[in-house]
Structure formats: structure tokens, C-alpha cells
Scaffold this active site. Structure first.
Site, mmCIF file in Angstrom:
data_model
loop_
_atom_site.group_PDB
_atom_site.id
_atom_site.type_symbol
_atom_site.label_atom_id
_atom_site.label_comp_id
_atom_site.label_asym_id
_atom_site.label_seq_id
_atom_site.Cartn_x
_atom_site.Cartn_y
_atom_site.Cartn_z
ATOM 1 N N ASP A 168 0.448 -2.270 1.159
ATOM 2 C CA ASP A 168 1.059 -1.059 0.252
ATOM 3 C C ASP A 168 2.704 -1.342 0.377
ATOM 4 O O ASP A 168 3.196 -1.594 1.520
ATOM 5 C CB ASP A 168 0.733 0.351 1.108
ATOM 6 C CG ASP A 168 0.993 1.502 0.188
ATOM 7 O OD1 ASP A 168 0.382 1.698 -0.898
ATOM 8 O OD2 ASP A 168 2.174 1.960 0.230
ATOM 9 N N ILE A 169 2.840 -1.489 -0.815
ATOM 10 C CA ILE A 169 4.533 -1.587 -1.044
ATOM 11 C C ILE A 169 5.130 -0.164 -0.514
ATOM 12 O O ILE A 169 4.726 0.961 -0.981
ATOM 13 C CB ILE A 169 4.911 -1.715 -2.381
ATOM 14 C CG1 ILE A 169 4.148 -3.099 -2.849
ATOM 15 C CG2 ILE A 169 6.344 -1.922 -2.811
ATOM 16 C CD1 ILE A 169 4.284 -3.466 -4.302
ATOM 17 N N ASN A 196 10.242 2.984 -8.924
ATOM 18 C CA ASN A 196 9.728 3.561 -10.285
ATOM 19 C C ASN A 196 10.711 4.428 -10.823
ATOM 20 O O ASN A 196 11.061 4.384 -12.205
ATOM 21 C CB ASN A 196 8.427 3.908 -10.312
ATOM 22 C CG ASN A 196 7.350 2.717 -10.700
ATOM 23 O OD1 ASN A 196 7.772 1.948 -11.422
ATOM 24 N ND2 ASN A 196 6.089 3.024 -10.539
ATOM 25 N N ASP A 213 6.674 -2.701 -12.920
ATOM 26 C CA ASP A 213 5.685 -3.750 -13.123
ATOM 27 C C ASP A 213 6.045 -5.144 -12.620
ATOM 28 O O ASP A 213 5.386 -6.003 -12.115
ATOM 29 C CB ASP A 213 5.204 -3.825 -14.593
ATOM 30 C CG ASP A 213 4.319 -2.827 -15.135
ATOM 31 O OD1 ASP A 213 4.018 -1.734 -14.070
ATOM 32 O OD2 ASP A 213 3.833 -2.728 -16.466
ATOM 33 N N GLU A 234 -0.046 0.614 -6.028
ATOM 34 C CA GLU A 234 0.707 -0.566 -5.519
ATOM 35 C C GLU A 234 -0.057 -1.069 -4.194
ATOM 36 O O GLU A 234 0.802 -1.472 -3.229
ATOM 37 C CB GLU A 234 2.118 0.097 -4.986
ATOM 38 C CG GLU A 234 2.144 1.135 -4.212
ATOM 39 C CD GLU A 234 1.915 2.615 -4.555
ATOM 40 O OE1 GLU A 234 2.187 3.572 -4.023
ATOM 41 O OE2 GLU A 234 1.233 2.682 -5.757
#
Length: 334
Positions: A211-212, A219, A228, A254
């Protein structure tokens, strides 16, 4: 009651979670660099793909919607040899893309004697062909076009229909943005591997959940177009460490996964740590900003001969992922 009987009634203590931490890391990852100014003009770079040559004079040409899924994935839009095709957010456009990242009249595609051309119509977020911002560009069959967040593919020539059907198949198993397998393919493959693992006597099946960290603030600060780009670049860095026989997939949003057949827990944890170091090894550059990206990872294993469902194995890995995030992020838990 014998001592042996008493021992059999004792509850097995749960295995403690192990963490791999970054060298010299603090308990919190570096702050995300805040973008300055209006994010409406955010630029996103795409990577060139191999493209076949266009044949002169061929009139059978069209666009295919590759991404995102809510933009009518796989839709085929014919390009007339007699009139321009206008692409934009306005309902009157020939190709109507109802997305805030798309300008009202974003781009124009038209057929000329020497080939098919695309022109930007003064859009806010620019028009891309491959990795280049364009004002006007002749298209070749296979060209990837970015209109805001939407990816289109231009096809032309005698084999255009065959390429189109190949693309439709790819869209059922591949995430067009990151070029990783999608969740549907992952679940199908995982189900087969779990059945095979039940019959195995030695090897185990491991999975890494990724997971980021702090992706929502990224964002919010930089805009979805740069989001993106970060997703795509993170995917490319992960993929560079995935070995033959392993399955790399975008699980959703993500989150990514790497499925590792015939791999013990320690081996999967070592792979996870190599991936973590690769992702955070250097900032991702976008719009003049160096964006520091870190990831958290959870690793779980289905021992050979044990009966698991795909959902149970994913839940084990997800549990370890959240342990990594709750312990400060930018680390591997297993």
C-alpha cells in the site's frame, strides 16, 4: 491426567509479528512535498509503447478507450475520413468524456491525405501522445493518447480489428494505467495456486500486500493526474523486482500484490523488503517537484498441505499490512 495430555490442552501462542524497518528511519515517513500554485496545469508523463507502422491511405481507423473503467472501457470510436472527431467534456463532442480533468473541447482528430492527425484545442491539462505534450502530431497505429486522466489507443490499418480484439482481451486481465494484472486475474490465479499448494508436500505459497503511504494527501496536494503518474511509476519499480513465475497485480486503488508460488515466508519477506527499498530509493519527479513516496507491506504464507481459501490468505496478508501501517509505515511486517 498425564503431562502429555495437559500439554495438548495448552493454547498455542500466536506468532509475533516481525518488522523490517528502514535503516535510520524515524517512526514517520518524510512529509510529502506540497505542490505550489494551481494544480489544473498538472502534467503527467506516459511511457512509450512499441507501435507498428501505419499504412498510407488506410481509412479504417478508430480510437479505443483503455482507462479509466468508468470511461466506458473498451469502447471503440470510429474516425471518419470526412470530418474531424472532437474530444472533450462538452456533451456535444463526438467523443464525450465526462471527467473533470478533460477540457470542454480538448482535442481534435482528423484524417488528411498524408495520415491521421491529433491537435490540442487549448486544453488545460494538455494532450499527450506517448510521453510527449503535443500541439499537433501525426498518429501511428498503436499510439497511446492521454486526454486528462483518460487513456486512448489509436488503431489503423488492415490488422486494426485484430489489434482491437487483442486489446479487449488484455483489458480483461491487465490494468491499463499500471500495466499490472488486475484483481480479477489475481483471484483466478490465486485460486489455482491454492489448490495446487494443498497437494504439495514441501513448498509454500506466499503473498505480499503493498500500500502506498499517504496517497490521499498526495492526490489532494498535487492532483489526480500526478497521482496517476505516481501509481504508474511505483508499479514500474515494483515490477522490476518481480521474478518469473510470480504474479504482480493491482489489487485496487493504491494497493498492489505480489503472489509468490513455492516461496516460504522468509523468502517472501526478503522480496518485500527489496521492493520497499526500490520504491523509496529516489523521489518521483513531477511538475518540478521531487515527491518522496514510501510503501508499507504485509506478508503471509499458506503452508503446504494446509486448507486456505483465497480470501483467507489475502486477509492474513492484509492484517500484516495494517500492522506495518499502524507501526509507523514504510516497513514490512510478516
Amino acid at each position: 491426567m498425564t503431562e502429555k495430555d495437559q500439554g495438548s490442552k495448552r493454547k498455542r501462542e500466536p506468532r509475533p509479528t516481525k518488522f523490517i524497518l528502514p535503516l535510520g528511519a524515524e517512526t514517520h515517513p518524510p512529509e510529502i512535498n506540497a505542490a505550489e500554485g494551481n494544480t489544473e496545469n498538472t502534467r503527467v508523463t506516459m511511457v512509450n509503447q512499441a507501435i507498428p507502422k501505419i499504412e498510407k491511405g488506410v481509412k479504417n481507423s478508430f480510437l479505443v478507450v483503455l482507462y479509466p473503467p468508468n470511461a466506458i472501457l473498451g469502447r471503440k470510436v470510429d474516425i471518419s475520413p470526412d470530418k474531424p472527431l472532437i474530444i472533450g467534456r462538452h456533451p456535444d463532442c463526438d467523443l464525450h468524456l465526462n471527467d473533470d480533468s478533460v477540457s470542454r473541447r480538448h482535442a481534435k482528430v482528423e484524417t488528411r491525405p498524408e495520415g491521421v492527425y491529433i491537435s490540442d484545442m487549448g486544453s488545460t491539462n494538455n494532450t499527450y501522445v506517448g510521453d510527449s505534450i503535443i500541439r499537433q502530431r501525426k498518429l501511428e497505429s498503436g499510439s497511446i493518447i492521454r486526454i486528462g486522466q483518460v487513456l486512448l489507443k489509436f488503431l489503423s490499418g488492415d490488422d486494426a480489428e485484430a489489434y482491437y480484439h487483442d486489446d479487449l482481451y488484455r483489458l480483461t486481465i491487465i490494468d491499463a494505467l499500471t500495466e499490472a494484472y488486475n484483481k480479477r486475474y489475481l483471484m483466478d490465479f490465486l485460486e489455482r495456486e491454492i489448490e495446487r499448494n494443498k497437494r504439495a508436500t514441501r513448498s509454500s505459497l506466499s503473498i505480499v500486500m503493498i500500500d502506498i503511504d499517504h496517497f490521499k494527501p498526495l492526490n489532494d496536494n498535487f492532483g489526480h493526474l500526478v497521482g496517476d503518474l505516481v501509481l504508474r511509476e511505483v508499479a514500474l519499480r515494483i515490477k522490476s523486482d518481480v521474478r518469473k513465475g510470480e504474479i504482480f497485480a493491482r489489487y485496487g486503488g493504491e494497493e498492489f500484490t505480489v503472489l509468490c508460488p513455492e516461496t516460504e515466508l522468509t523468502g517472501a519477506a526478503e522480496l518485500a523488503e527489496r521492493i520497499r527499498l526500490k520504491v523509496c530509493s529516489s523521489p518521483i519527479k513531477a511538475e518540478g517537484n521531487d515527491i518522496i513516496v514510501t510503501i508499507s507491506l504485509g506478508v503471509a504464507t499458506a503452508e503446504s498441505g494446509k486448507d486456505y481459501t483465497p480470501e483467507q490468505l489475502l486477509a492474513k496478508a492484509d492484517e500484516k499490512l495494517y500492522e506495518a501501517k499502524n507501526s509507523g509505515r514504510n516497513r514490512t511486517a510478516f
